[in-house]
Design an enzyme around this catalytic site. Sequence first.
Site, PDB file in Angstrom:
ATOM      1  N   GLY A  40       0.841  -1.209   0.000  1.00 10.68           N
ATOM      2  CA  GLY A  40       0.000   0.000   0.000  1.00 10.68           C
ATOM      3  C   GLY A  40       0.868   1.248   0.000  1.00 10.68           C
ATOM      4  O   GLY A  40       0.702   2.152  -0.830  1.00 10.68           O
ATOM      5  N   HIS A  41       1.832   1.306   0.918  1.00  6.97           N
ATOM      6  CA  HIS A  41       2.757   2.443   0.963  1.00  6.97           C
ATOM      7  C   HIS A  41       3.509   2.564  -0.362  1.00  6.97           C
ATOM      8  O   HIS A  41       3.682   3.656  -0.891  1.00  6.97           O
ATOM      9  CB  HIS A  41       3.798   2.261   2.072  1.00  6.97           C
ATOM     10  CG  HIS A  41       3.235   2.190   3.458  1.00  6.97           C
ATOM     11  ND1 HIS A  41       3.232   1.027   4.194  1.00  6.97           N
ATOM     12  CD2 HIS A  41       2.664   3.127   4.250  1.00  6.97           C
ATOM     13  CE1 HIS A  41       2.706   1.256   5.391  1.00  6.97           C
ATOM     14  NE2 HIS A  41       2.344   2.524   5.451  1.00  6.97           N
ATOM     15  N   GLY A 153      -3.045   7.825   1.263  1.00 12.82           N
ATOM     16  CA  GLY A 153      -3.886   6.714   0.850  1.00 12.82           C
ATOM     17  C   GLY A 153      -5.355   6.952   1.176  1.00 12.82           C
ATOM     18  O   GLY A 153      -5.682   7.499   2.233  1.00 12.82           O
ATOM     19  N   ASP A 156      -7.030   5.524   4.621  1.00 13.51           N
ATOM     20  CA  ASP A 156      -7.352   6.359   5.788  1.00 13.51           C
ATOM     21  C   ASP A 156      -8.146   7.552   5.269  1.00 13.51           C
ATOM     22  O   ASP A 156      -7.623   8.660   5.156  1.00 13.51           O
ATOM     23  CB  ASP A 156      -6.066   6.770   6.492  1.00 13.51           C
ATOM     24  CG  ASP A 156      -5.268   5.555   6.945  1.00 13.51           C
ATOM     25  OD1 ASP A 156      -5.599   5.001   7.993  1.00 13.51           O
ATOM     26  OD2 ASP A 156      -4.352   5.122   6.209  1.00 13.51           O
ATOM     27  N   GLN A 159      -8.664  10.827   7.249  1.00 15.82           N
ATOM     28  CA  GLN A 159      -7.369  11.512   7.312  1.00 15.82           C
ATOM     29  C   GLN A 159      -7.076  12.245   6.004  1.00 15.82           C
ATOM     30  O   GLN A 159      -6.616  13.398   6.003  1.00 15.82           O
ATOM     31  CB  GLN A 159      -6.281  10.480   7.596  1.00 15.82           C
ATOM     32  CG  GLN A 159      -4.866  10.987   7.411  1.00 15.82           C
ATOM     33  CD  GLN A 159      -3.858   9.940   7.843  1.00 15.82           C
ATOM     34  OE1 GLN A 159      -3.641   9.750   9.018  1.00 15.82           O
ATOM     35  NE2 GLN A 159      -3.244   9.267   6.894  1.00 15.82           N
ATOM     36  N   VAL A 182      -4.756  -0.358  -1.547  1.00 17.33           N
ATOM     37  CA  VAL A 182      -4.193  -1.625  -2.031  1.00 17.33           C
ATOM     38  C   VAL A 182      -4.636  -2.730  -1.071  1.00 17.33           C
ATOM     39  O   VAL A 182      -4.573  -2.568   0.151  1.00 17.33           O
ATOM     40  CB  VAL A 182      -2.654  -1.549  -2.102  1.00 17.33           C
ATOM     41  CG1 VAL A 182      -2.062  -2.886  -2.502  1.00 17.33           C
ATOM     42  CG2 VAL A 182      -2.231  -0.463  -3.076  1.00 17.33           C
ATOM     43  N   MET A 190      -4.570  -3.619   2.989  1.00 19.43           N
ATOM     44  CA  MET A 190      -3.254  -3.775   3.624  1.00 19.43           C
ATOM     45  C   MET A 190      -3.090  -2.734   4.719  1.00 19.43           C
ATOM     46  O   MET A 190      -3.500  -1.591   4.563  1.00 19.43           O
ATOM     47  CB  MET A 190      -2.156  -3.621   2.587  1.00 19.43           C
ATOM     48  CG  MET A 190      -2.096  -4.779   1.643  1.00 19.43           C
ATOM     49  SD  MET A 190      -0.584  -4.694   0.669  1.00 19.43           S
ATOM     50  CE  MET A 190      -0.884  -6.081  -0.412  1.00 19.43           C
ATOM     51  N   SER A 192      -0.239  -1.870   8.257  1.00 15.05           N
ATOM     52  CA  SER A 192       0.889  -2.286   9.089  1.00 15.05           C
ATOM     53  C   SER A 192       0.386  -3.043  10.316  1.00 15.05           C
ATOM     54  O   SER A 192       1.116  -3.831  10.907  1.00 15.05           O
ATOM     55  CB  SER A 192       1.698  -1.064   9.539  1.00 15.05           C
ATOM     56  OG  SER A 192       2.065  -0.290   8.429  1.00 15.05           O
ATOM     57  N   ARG A 193      -0.868  -2.794  10.711  1.00 13.69           N
ATOM     58  CA  ARG A 193      -1.402  -3.433  11.917  1.00 13.69           C
ATOM     59  C   ARG A 193      -1.963  -4.826  11.638  1.00 13.69           C
ATOM     60  O   ARG A 193      -2.329  -5.522  12.590  1.00 13.69           O
ATOM     61  CB  ARG A 193      -2.467  -2.549  12.560  1.00 13.69           C
ATOM     62  CG  ARG A 193      -1.881  -1.283  13.208  1.00 13.69           C
ATOM     63  CD  ARG A 193      -2.944  -0.531  13.999  1.00 13.69           C
ATOM     64  NE  ARG A 193      -2.367   0.487  14.875  1.00 13.69           N
ATOM     65  CZ  ARG A 193      -2.407   1.800  14.625  1.00 13.69           C
ATOM     66  NH1 ARG A 193      -2.982   2.258  13.533  1.00 13.69           N
ATOM     67  NH2 ARG A 193      -1.868   2.653  15.483  1.00 13.69           N
TER      68      ARG A 193
HETATM   69  P1  AMP Z   1       0.767   4.855   7.795  1.00 11.82           P
HETATM   70  O1  AMP Z   1       2.180   4.421   7.712  1.00 11.82           O
HETATM   71  O2  AMP Z   1      -0.175   3.786   8.242  1.00 11.82           O
HETATM   72  O3  AMP Z   1       0.592   6.158   8.529  1.00 11.82           O
HETATM   73  O4  AMP Z   1       0.321   5.147   6.309  1.00 11.82           O
HETATM   74  C1  AMP Z   1       1.057   6.033   5.502  1.00 11.82           C
HETATM   75  C2  AMP Z   1       0.269   6.317   4.261  1.00 11.82           C
HETATM   76  O5  AMP Z   1       0.036   5.095   3.549  1.00 11.82           O
HETATM   77  C3  AMP Z   1      -1.107   6.919   4.536  1.00 11.82           C
HETATM   78  O6  AMP Z   1      -1.375   7.928   3.564  1.00 11.82           O
HETATM   79  C4  AMP Z   1      -2.023   5.738   4.371  1.00 11.82           C
HETATM   80  O7  AMP Z   1      -3.340   6.096   3.997  1.00 11.82           O
HETATM   81  C5  AMP Z   1      -1.341   4.985   3.256  1.00 11.82           C
HETATM   82  N1  AMP Z   1      -1.747   3.588   3.240  1.00 11.82           N
HETATM   83  C6  AMP Z   1      -1.733   2.701   4.275  1.00 11.82           C
HETATM   84  N2  AMP Z   1      -2.239   1.523   3.906  1.00 11.82           N
HETATM   85  C7  AMP Z   1      -2.595   1.645   2.593  1.00 11.82           C
HETATM   86  C8  AMP Z   1      -3.185   0.775   1.625  1.00 11.82           C
HETATM   87  N3  AMP Z   1      -3.519  -0.484   1.931  1.00 11.82           N
HETATM   88  N4  AMP Z   1      -3.398   1.248   0.383  1.00 11.82           N
HETATM   89  C9  AMP Z   1      -3.062   2.525   0.064  1.00 11.82           C
HETATM   90  N5  AMP Z   1      -2.502   3.397   0.928  1.00 11.82           N
HETATM   91  C10 AMP Z   1      -2.272   2.969   2.175  1.00 11.82           C
END
Ligand code: AMP
Length: 284
Positions: A40-41, A153, A156, A159, A182, A190, A192-193
């Site tokens: 996703g990232h 993404g 969220d 956000q 993704v 997807m 991280s948790r």
């Molecule tokens: P985080 O590391 O969880 O703060 O996420 C960093 C960025 O990645 C944020 O903009 C999230 O919305 C995006 N993100 C996290 N998971 C996904 C995913 N499965 N698909 C697309 N973007 C994602």
Amino acid sequence: MARRPKLARTVAALRRQIACWREAGETIALVPTMGALHEGHLSLVRLARRRADRMVVSIFVNPAQFAPAEDFSAYPRTFATDVAALAQERADLVWAPANVSVMYPQGFATRIVPEGPALAGLEDAYRPDFFKGVATVVAKLFIQVAPDFAVFGEKDYQQLRVVTRMARDLDLPLRVIGAPTVREADGLAMSSRNVYLTADERAVAPTLYRVLKLCAKKIAEGRSIQTILTEGRDAIERARFALDYLEARHAETLLPVTSVADGPLRLLVAAQLGKTRLIDNVGV
Ligand code: AMP
């Protein structure tokens, strides 16, 4: 071997690199993350790569957006693997503050308090200080990096709306771009948790997306939003989730809606599965 991205550990080092690129007339895209990178990232990183000459990925687990009972210390940290993945994607710079006090120095006393979509009664109802923490750190990242584009993404979704609104309200000269969610092959978004899920929970987790898609289809067919949401809530609870919310909202303002005529619509869900809280959303 892919070329390793440059690494900035202090605001001064970050600014030196940004200034070089600006002098050369290059455009810059920023992808803010908390690390523990997954596909996703990386999809955001690829989108950023297509938009700008230089790509900065920030990795910072932001304590200000975790409540005391949340998982700040347990949050997965995989820095070496993250940097290797970013090298593959040809990221130019990783902005990883050396420690929390680089971001929040002694005496730090200024916060961004977002309203509008940040008070929609969705995530904010369960995590009251979350968007203050997010908006404050994202505003700092925007000011530190001063990018032309920032990619977030849709995963969220609230956000994304909060950050887009903030950039507009503060006249920040950058464009916020939303990237599609993704998913795993079975539909689970997807995150991280997801590593927190037990095997049994992992098997049930895709229910959220299945219910969202089914509800979106029925709403698009013109059936009563309230009836469909009630059915959707029941289906999620039957699958052993503790449901926080399943709501239909205006896709931009996140205000409540009563019919598709109030659209564009977004369906948003949050539910707890064992110790893990999952969120997801789809457009109608
Ligand atoms: P985080 O590391 O969880 O703060 O996420 C960093 C960025 O990645 C944020 O903009 C999230 O919305 C995006 N993100 C996290 N998971 C996904 C995913 N499965 N698909 C697309 N973007 C994602």
